[in-house]
Design an enzyme around this catalytic site. Structure first.
Site, short mmCIF file in Angstrom:
data_model
loop_
_atom_site.label_atom_id
_atom_site.label_comp_id
_atom_site.label_asym_id
_atom_site.label_seq_id
_atom_site.Cartn_x
_atom_site.Cartn_y
_atom_site.Cartn_z
N SER A 235 0.61 -1.19 -0.22
CA SER A 235 -0.20 0.13 0.46
C SER A 235 1.10 0.91 -0.25
CB SER A 235 -1.00 0.52 0.48
OG SER A 235 0.37 0.90 2.29
N TYR B 171 3.27 -0.55 10.73
CA TYR B 171 2.69 -0.90 9.14
C TYR B 171 3.28 -0.65 8.50
CZ TYR B 171 -1.37 -0.76 5.95
OH TYR B 171 -1.82 -1.14 4.83
#
Length: 313
Positions: A156, A181
């Protein structure tokens, strides 16, 4: 790695998984989709099945997966945070004697509270990267058996939040959920770079991607006030205009897994059903550190040491 530049796919932000599969027949093809029973994974599974593929969905909650899928896909058990579970699934699959044509590493957790799994690994790095690393390496005989597989690593724009923290992979010196993340998503990109370099002579090509912003169960660890603050939703919980629906969100991973436009390419980062450009500012694209071949090779070595699995060792 092939040049990280747009190829003029003709697709874009609003394209759906069905759009990119129009005219593509996947009859006789077998796809493995981790997390293929929820959010983008469920839409990915639906689209691939509609195009004729047989889809295997390894799931941490197989009963929930079976209920969500309603019989359209084969379900098996897999917990990416548990290497013995990864081995178990891989052993069962290999024993079936089948080859894999498409593998989409879609399952992920995001911005979770500090959690340790396995031998004390930070959970986002372990689940999003190490589990998939071990899975692909264990399934390698099935990936090469078909003579032309693709492995798709769902990253992402979160990769922009952090490079690999080589001196503190496990966040022992203070945990930040978004940096963790970001590191995991950078690892997803680097994994595809090195897998493609190692696998292309065997006919296996790898890609990574940003699916776009989509509201799915991935946001389960975030408070509504947080998402309002980020500008993701309004006060009533409705997504803002820069978010995609799940049909659009699944499109780039389906495109990367199946499109003939990518024949002969590999190791590239994609977004909006297109090969992305390299970006060092706020414009769309992939950060240079996430596609650096030396970093990709280094991460592969570290990951092999941590998991004890390396199909190329």
């Amino acid at each position: 790695m092939t040049g990280q530049h747009k190829i003029g796919s003709g697709f874009g932000f609003s394209s759906t998984a069905d759009d990119v599969l129009r005219g593509i027949d996947l009859s006789g093809k077998l796809a493995v989709v981790t997390g293929g029973y929820s959010g983008l994974g469920l839409e990915t599974t639906r689209a691939l099945v509609k195009a004729g593929a047989h889809v295997v969905v390894p799931a941490r909650r197989p009963d929930a997966a079976a209920e969500a899928l309603g019989g359209i896909a084969e379900v098996d058990s897999l917990d990416l945070g548990d290497l013995s579970s990864v081995q178990g699934f891989a052993d069962r699959f290999l024993a079936s004697g089948r080859s894999i044509d498409l593998q989409i590493n879609n399952a992920a957790i995001m911005a979770s509270p500090e959690t340790r799994v396995g031998p004390g690994w930070e959970a986002q790095f372990a689940t999003n990267h190490l589990g998939h690393f071990a899975l692909v390496n264990r399934l390698w005989p099935a990936l090469v058996a078909g003579g032309g597989a693709r492995v798709v690593s769902v990253s992402s724009t979160g990769h922009r939040r952090s490079d690999i923290r080589w001196d503190d992979l496990e966040f022992r010196q203070g945990y930040d959920k978004w940096e963790a993340y970001g590191q995991a998503k950078t690892a997803n990109v680097l994994f595809a770079v090195q897998l493609d370099a190692l696998g292309k002579d065997s006919g296996v090509r790898a890609f990574s991607l940003h699916p776009g912003g989509i509201l799915t169960p991935l946001q389960r660890h975030l408070e509504r006030s947080e998402m309002v603050g980020y500008g993701w939703i309004d006060e009533d919980g409705n997504p803002t205009q820069h978010f995609k629906n799940t049909e659009q969100g699944a499109a780039t991973q389906v495109w990367a897994a199946t499109s003939p436009q990518l024949d002969g390419l590999g190791g590239v980062f994609c977004e909006d059903c297109e090969v992305a450009e390299v970006s060092t500012d706020d414009s769309p694209g992939v950060r240079p550190y996430a596609i650096d071949p030396a970093s990709a090779a280094r991460l592969w070595t570290v990951s092999a040491e941590l998991t004890g699995v390396n199909a190329f060792g």
